[in-house]
Design an enzyme around this catalytic site. Structure first.
Site, PDB file in Angstrom:
ATOM      1  N   GLY A  11      26.798  -6.485   2.054  1.00 28.79           N
ATOM      2  CA  GLY A  11      26.965  -7.775   1.395  1.00 28.79           C
ATOM      3  C   GLY A  11      25.887  -8.746   1.831  1.00 28.79           C
ATOM      4  O   GLY A  11      25.581  -8.863   3.018  1.00 28.79           O
ATOM      5  N   GLY A  13      25.706 -12.169   0.867  1.00 27.12           N
ATOM      6  CA  GLY A  13      26.019 -13.586   0.739  1.00 27.12           C
ATOM      7  C   GLY A  13      25.724 -14.290   2.052  1.00 27.12           C
ATOM      8  O   GLY A  13      25.055 -13.756   2.942  1.00 27.12           O
ATOM      9  N   GLY A  16      26.847 -12.351   5.306  1.00 21.29           N
ATOM     10  CA  GLY A  16      26.023 -11.176   5.556  1.00 21.29           C
ATOM     11  C   GLY A  16      24.614 -11.530   6.002  1.00 21.29           C
ATOM     12  O   GLY A  16      24.061 -10.924   6.925  1.00 21.29           O
ATOM     13  N   PHE A 115      35.903 -35.026   0.922  1.00 15.64           N
ATOM     14  CA  PHE A 115      36.414 -33.809   0.299  1.00 15.64           C
ATOM     15  C   PHE A 115      37.915 -33.724   0.562  1.00 15.64           C
ATOM     16  O   PHE A 115      38.421 -34.305   1.529  1.00 15.64           O
ATOM     17  CB  PHE A 115      35.711 -32.574   0.872  1.00 15.64           C
ATOM     18  CG  PHE A 115      34.913 -31.789  -0.143  1.00 15.64           C
ATOM     19  CD1 PHE A 115      33.743 -32.299  -0.672  1.00 15.64           C
ATOM     20  CD2 PHE A 115      35.331 -30.541  -0.574  1.00 15.64           C
ATOM     21  CE1 PHE A 115      32.994 -31.578  -1.593  1.00 15.64           C
ATOM     22  CE2 PHE A 115      34.589 -29.812  -1.494  1.00 15.64           C
ATOM     23  CZ  PHE A 115      33.424 -30.331  -2.009  1.00 15.64           C
ATOM     24  N   GLN A 235      43.979 -18.813  -3.041  1.00 17.00           N
ATOM     25  CA  GLN A 235      43.888 -20.206  -3.466  1.00 17.00           C
ATOM     26  C   GLN A 235      43.477 -20.345  -4.929  1.00 17.00           C
ATOM     27  O   GLN A 235      42.545 -19.672  -5.384  1.00 17.00           O
ATOM     28  CB  GLN A 235      42.858 -20.933  -2.603  1.00 17.00           C
ATOM     29  CG  GLN A 235      42.705 -22.400  -2.927  1.00 17.00           C
ATOM     30  CD  GLN A 235      41.756 -23.070  -1.949  1.00 17.00           C
ATOM     31  OE1 GLN A 235      40.555 -23.069  -2.147  1.00 17.00           O
ATOM     32  NE2 GLN A 235      42.309 -23.632  -0.881  1.00 17.00           N
ATOM     33  N   HIS A 237      41.867 -23.083  -7.181  1.00 16.89           N
ATOM     34  CA  HIS A 237      41.166 -24.361  -7.166  1.00 16.89           C
ATOM     35  C   HIS A 237      41.662 -25.184  -8.334  1.00 16.89           C
ATOM     36  O   HIS A 237      41.788 -24.685  -9.452  1.00 16.89           O
ATOM     37  CB  HIS A 237      39.657 -24.130  -7.274  1.00 16.89           C
ATOM     38  CG  HIS A 237      38.829 -25.330  -6.946  1.00 16.89           C
ATOM     39  ND1 HIS A 237      38.801 -26.446  -7.749  1.00 16.89           N
ATOM     40  CD2 HIS A 237      37.994 -25.590  -5.908  1.00 16.89           C
ATOM     41  CE1 HIS A 237      37.987 -27.336  -7.216  1.00 16.89           C
ATOM     42  NE2 HIS A 237      37.487 -26.851  -6.098  1.00 16.89           N
ATOM     43  N   LEU A 247      33.929 -23.219 -12.033  1.00 23.96           N
ATOM     44  CA  LEU A 247      34.350 -24.253 -11.106  1.00 23.96           C
ATOM     45  C   LEU A 247      33.672 -25.594 -11.354  1.00 23.96           C
ATOM     46  O   LEU A 247      32.470 -25.661 -11.594  1.00 23.96           O
ATOM     47  CB  LEU A 247      34.040 -23.800  -9.673  1.00 23.96           C
ATOM     48  CG  LEU A 247      34.787 -24.554  -8.585  1.00 23.96           C
ATOM     49  CD1 LEU A 247      36.275 -24.289  -8.678  1.00 23.96           C
ATOM     50  CD2 LEU A 247      34.266 -24.128  -7.220  1.00 23.96           C
ATOM     51  N   THR A 249      33.212 -28.664  -8.994  1.00 22.21           N
ATOM     52  CA  THR A 249      33.358 -28.885  -7.565  1.00 22.21           C
ATOM     53  C   THR A 249      34.272 -30.050  -7.213  1.00 22.21           C
ATOM     54  O   THR A 249      34.336 -31.066  -7.921  1.00 22.21           O
ATOM     55  CB  THR A 249      31.987 -29.132  -6.914  1.00 22.21           C
ATOM     56  OG1 THR A 249      32.176 -29.472  -5.535  1.00 22.21           O
ATOM     57  CG2 THR A 249      31.242 -30.280  -7.583  1.00 22.21           C
ATOM     58  N   GLU A 250      34.927 -29.895  -6.068  1.00 19.49           N
ATOM     59  CA  GLU A 250      35.714 -30.969  -5.487  1.00 19.49           C
ATOM     60  C   GLU A 250      34.848 -32.183  -5.179  1.00 19.49           C
ATOM     61  O   GLU A 250      35.336 -33.299  -5.031  1.00 19.49           O
ATOM     62  CB  GLU A 250      36.351 -30.454  -4.195  1.00 19.49           C
ATOM     63  CG  GLU A 250      37.592 -31.154  -3.752  1.00 19.49           C
ATOM     64  CD  GLU A 250      38.367 -30.281  -2.789  1.00 19.49           C
ATOM     65  OE1 GLU A 250      38.748 -30.792  -1.727  1.00 19.49           O
ATOM     66  OE2 GLU A 250      38.580 -29.096  -3.098  1.00 19.49           O
ATOM     67  N   ARG A 281      43.971 -28.483  -1.849  1.00 22.43           N
ATOM     68  CA  ARG A 281      43.876 -27.822  -3.153  1.00 22.43           C
ATOM     69  C   ARG A 281      45.202 -27.282  -3.653  1.00 22.43           C
ATOM     70  O   ARG A 281      45.469 -27.301  -4.862  1.00 22.43           O
ATOM     71  CB  ARG A 281      42.822 -26.706  -3.070  1.00 22.43           C
ATOM     72  CG  ARG A 281      41.418 -27.256  -2.933  1.00 22.43           C
ATOM     73  CD  ARG A 281      40.405 -26.164  -2.675  1.00 22.43           C
ATOM     74  NE  ARG A 281      39.057 -26.725  -2.685  1.00 22.43           N
ATOM     75  CZ  ARG A 281      37.960 -26.016  -2.454  1.00 22.43           C
ATOM     76  NH1 ARG A 281      38.049 -24.721  -2.179  1.00 22.43           N
ATOM     77  NH2 ARG A 281      36.781 -26.581  -2.479  1.00 22.43           N
ATOM     78  N   HIS A 368      40.468 -18.777  -7.090  1.00 26.78           N
ATOM     79  CA  HIS A 368      39.217 -19.177  -6.453  1.00 26.78           C
ATOM     80  C   HIS A 368      38.898 -18.474  -5.146  1.00 26.78           C
ATOM     81  O   HIS A 368      37.780 -17.983  -4.966  1.00 26.78           O
ATOM     82  CB  HIS A 368      39.255 -20.689  -6.224  1.00 26.78           C
ATOM     83  CG  HIS A 368      38.026 -21.256  -5.599  1.00 26.78           C
ATOM     84  ND1 HIS A 368      36.770 -21.084  -6.146  1.00 26.78           N
ATOM     85  CD2 HIS A 368      37.837 -21.983  -4.457  1.00 26.78           C
ATOM     86  CE1 HIS A 368      35.866 -21.697  -5.392  1.00 26.78           C
ATOM     87  NE2 HIS A 368      36.486 -22.228  -4.355  1.00 26.78           N
ATOM     88  N   ARG A 410      42.969 -23.029   2.215  1.00 27.30           N
ATOM     89  CA  ARG A 410      41.666 -23.435   2.753  1.00 27.30           C
ATOM     90  C   ARG A 410      41.294 -24.830   2.279  1.00 27.30           C
ATOM     91  O   ARG A 410      41.466 -25.159   1.108  1.00 27.30           O
ATOM     92  CB  ARG A 410      40.576 -22.449   2.310  1.00 27.30           C
ATOM     93  CG  ARG A 410      39.183 -22.887   2.751  1.00 27.30           C
ATOM     94  CD  ARG A 410      38.132 -21.862   2.410  1.00 27.30           C
ATOM     95  NE  ARG A 410      37.866 -21.733   0.985  1.00 27.30           N
ATOM     96  CZ  ARG A 410      37.134 -22.583   0.257  1.00 27.30           C
ATOM     97  NH1 ARG A 410      36.663 -23.692   0.806  1.00 27.30           N
ATOM     98  NH2 ARG A 410      36.928 -22.356  -1.022  1.00 27.30           N
ATOM     99  N   SER A 415      34.714 -22.987   3.601  1.00 30.79           N
ATOM    100  CA  SER A 415      34.237 -21.623   3.331  1.00 30.79           C
ATOM    101  C   SER A 415      32.768 -21.482   3.715  1.00 30.79           C
ATOM    102  O   SER A 415      32.369 -20.498   4.353  1.00 30.79           O
ATOM    103  CB  SER A 415      34.437 -21.252   1.861  1.00 30.79           C
ATOM    104  OG  SER A 415      33.695 -22.107   1.012  1.00 30.79           O
ATOM    105  N   LEU A 416      31.940 -22.457   3.327  1.00 30.96           N
ATOM    106  CA  LEU A 416      30.530 -22.393   3.715  1.00 30.96           C
ATOM    107  C   LEU A 416      30.379 -22.521   5.228  1.00 30.96           C
ATOM    108  O   LEU A 416      29.434 -21.976   5.812  1.00 30.96           O
ATOM    109  CB  LEU A 416      29.731 -23.475   2.995  1.00 30.96           C
ATOM    110  CG  LEU A 416      29.549 -23.278   1.484  1.00 30.96           C
ATOM    111  CD1 LEU A 416      28.724 -24.415   0.882  1.00 30.96           C
ATOM    112  CD2 LEU A 416      28.892 -21.933   1.169  1.00 30.96           C
TER     113      LEU A 416
END
Length: 596
Positions: A11, A13, A16, A115, A235, A237, A247, A249-250, A281, A368, A410, A415-416
């Protein structure tokens, strides 16, 4: 074909690539990815990465920790959450020093925005904690990390689809992958393997996830006897584009956007009177569904409006008494929207023919993010039981892993943060492990199981079922019965439907019998992974007789800490899903009712 690397990462992303960057500083490292790396799903993350920098106002990692635990509905392991939130500040500055182009304040500091669920723990008001690069923060992280990996001579095997994990005598030996261009199987002999394969939103029909997020990682782990943790928690979103799931974004709500029902009412004041549209969320998603159920969807349909028009936003800024740091009334302009939310403006104009500066956007909850996944510790080492026994040489990070820092729900921006903090920790520990251990022998005929799976799909003579039909029926059923709201009859029906679809899966037909770029074959293999993940998710949801975070049981609407303050562990035994449980790690914060 055989390859030999100390560390193999599956992976490309954010998790990874961060792991690869750190692993490559100490050992020979390869990254396998079924996509070109910069097409990985991290690139779609929009709003920001959370860190208590305090560049606009007072903030502290301790506040971030509490908000994350509270947002998780107290199911997150608190030691892991503290690790993530206290390392957040350093990881953001590290990304900045790598060249990530964050938005800036007038003073040149990293800009931050509010957020959902992130608060000043004293005033209970939203706090600016999301560090952002316009509304394409994930894209910038992905590009930055990929460039660093290239600089550091990481070896990439692009468009290699991993089909199996090689485990023998309780140790990890490598992976087997299909080279998509040739159809040939490759064996990668390794001391350490990391799965960073992302989520499985394609289990549902309305999702923000790309077509590639098919649960490959957890399905492979499950087939190798590794449990999956907290799979009932997925989750939704609150703001996906109506019918498409793409999506929004929030960050739109962070910039002041509000949710409006058919009566022109800002309805989140009813469900979260303090934090309103920036509640967590799960709370916002349920509120939207409740408005729709009450007949207050737009024109009676299954969506509401997200309104970021300057005249609307500024009206509510005034009503809420929102101020800039210098004490002046907060304002937003059309130029601010174009500068801070350029991709969102482009999405809605392209897909909906709607200009968000002059028109509200139709939104509905969209599948999401997976809070559950392959169990790990804070060094991303995979755990195989409730006693925290480590499977030597096997790691997982990012959405495919369950550390657990997200618990039952979450918070946006975490997540990031998760992929960077635990990707880094995985890379560091993989170097330690590889230096302390020698290569172990490969199993006999290591590619046999992967080849058997592919040939079974390619050579079936009684094929009467189509992949697309089974996938569509699964997605629609999961959306109806294992979505935002759940109850026992629907969950039982979902289990029966999945069993029937799994039986039908044994009779699927594919048209392409060849080897080169056989996406027909790979989609069939991916469907098998999706069905496995759907079964585990539904079984775990049926078993958990309470409501917590993203898992809302209408027949058990209350959270039950006495019986259910515990993590689920799902294994497949004799063709059936067996559920076990382990305690949640609580260090400082005893569970309380969540109030927004």
């Amino acid at each position: 074909m055989y390859h030999k690397y100390d560390a193999v990462i599956v992976g490309a992303g954010g998790a990874g690539l961060m792991a690869a960057l750190y692993a490559s500083r100490g050992v020979r490292t390869a990254v396998l990815t079924k996509l070109y790396p910069t097409r990985s799903h991290t690139g779609t993350a929009q709003g920001g990465v959370g860190a208590a920098l305090g560049n606009h106002e007072e903030d502290h990692p301790e506040w971030h920790t509490f908000d994350t635990i509270k947002g998780s509905d107290y199911l997150a392991d608190q030691d892991a959450v503290k690790t993530m939130c206290y390392e957040a500040v350093d990881i953001v500055y590290e990304l900045e020093h790598m060249g990530l182009p964050f938005n800036r304040t007038k003073e040149g500091k990293i800009a931050q925005r509010p957020f959902g669920g992130h608060t000043n723990n004293v005033t209970k008001q939203p706090v600016r904690r999301a560090c952002y690069a316009a509304d394409r923060t994930g894209h910038m992280i992905l590009q930055t990390l990929y460039q660093q990996c290239i600089k550091n001579n990481v070896t990439f095997f692009d468009e290699f689809h991993v089909l199996d994990l090689l485990v023998e005598d309780g140790t990890t030996r490598g992976v087997v992958a299909l080279e998509i261009a040739t159809g040939e199987l490759h064996v990668f002999h390794a001391k350490a393997v990391l799965f960073a394969t992302g989520g499985w939103g394609k289990v549902w029909s309305i999702t923000s996830n790309a077509h590639t997020l098919t649960g490959d990682g957890p399905a492979i782990a499950l087939r190798r006897g590794i449990p999956l943790e907290d799979m009932e928690f997925f989750q939704f979103h609150p703001t996906g584009i109506y019918k498409m799931g793409i999506l929004i974004t929030e960050g739109v709500r962070g910039e002041g956007g509000v949710l409006i029902n058919n009566e022109g009412e800002r309805f989140m004041e009813r469900y979260a009177p303090t934090i309103k549209d920036l509640a967590s969320r799960d709370v916002v998603s349920r509120a939207i569904y409740l408005e729709i159920r009450a007949g207050r969807g737009i024109d009676g349909k299954n969506y509401v409006y997200l309104d970021v028009r300057p005249e609307t936003v500024n009206k509510y800024f005034d009503l809420d008494g929102k101020k800039n740091p210098d004490g002046t009334p907060r304002r937003i302009t059309a130029a601010d929207i174009e500068a801070k939310l350029p991709d969102i403006a482009d999405f809605t104009r392209t897909y909906l023919g709607i200009d968000p500066i002059t028109q509200p956007m139709p939104v509905q909850p969209t599948a999401h993010y997976a809070m559950g996944g392959i169990p790990t510790d804070v060094w991303a080492r995979v755990l195989i039981d409730g006693k925290r026994t480590v499977l030597p040489g096997f790691y997982a990070a990012g959405e495919v892993a369950c550390v657990s820092v997200h618990g039952a729900n979450r918070l946006g921006t975490n997540s990031l943060l998760d992929i960077n903090v635990f990707g880094k920790r995985a890379g560091i520990d993989m170097v330690r492990y590889c230096r302390e251990n020698d290569f172990l022998p490969l199993p006999k005929e290591p590619e046999a199981f992967a080849r058997e799976q592919l040939e079974s799909l390619r050579s079936r003579q009684d094929g009467r079922e189509r992949v697309a039909d089974i996938r569509r029926e699964m997605q629609e059923m999961m959306m109806e019965h294992v979505g935002v709201f759940r109850e026992e009859p629907g969950l039982k029906q979902a289990i029966d439907t999945i069993k029937d679809l799994q039986d039908r899966y044994q009779h699927i037909a594919i048209d392409d019998k060849g080897k080169r770029f056989n996406t027909d074959l790979l989609e069939a293999w991916e469907l098998g992974a999706l069905l496995d993940v759907a079964e585990v998710t539904t079984a775990a949801a049926l078993s958990r007789k309470e409501s917590r975070g993203a898992h809302y049981r209408e027949d058990y609407p209350k959270r039950d800490d006495k019986k259910w303050l515990r993590h689920s562990l799902a294994l497949r035994k004799d063709g059936k899903i067996e559920l076990r449980y382990k305690p949640v790690t609580i260090t400082e914060y005893e569970p309380k009712e969540r109030v927004y």
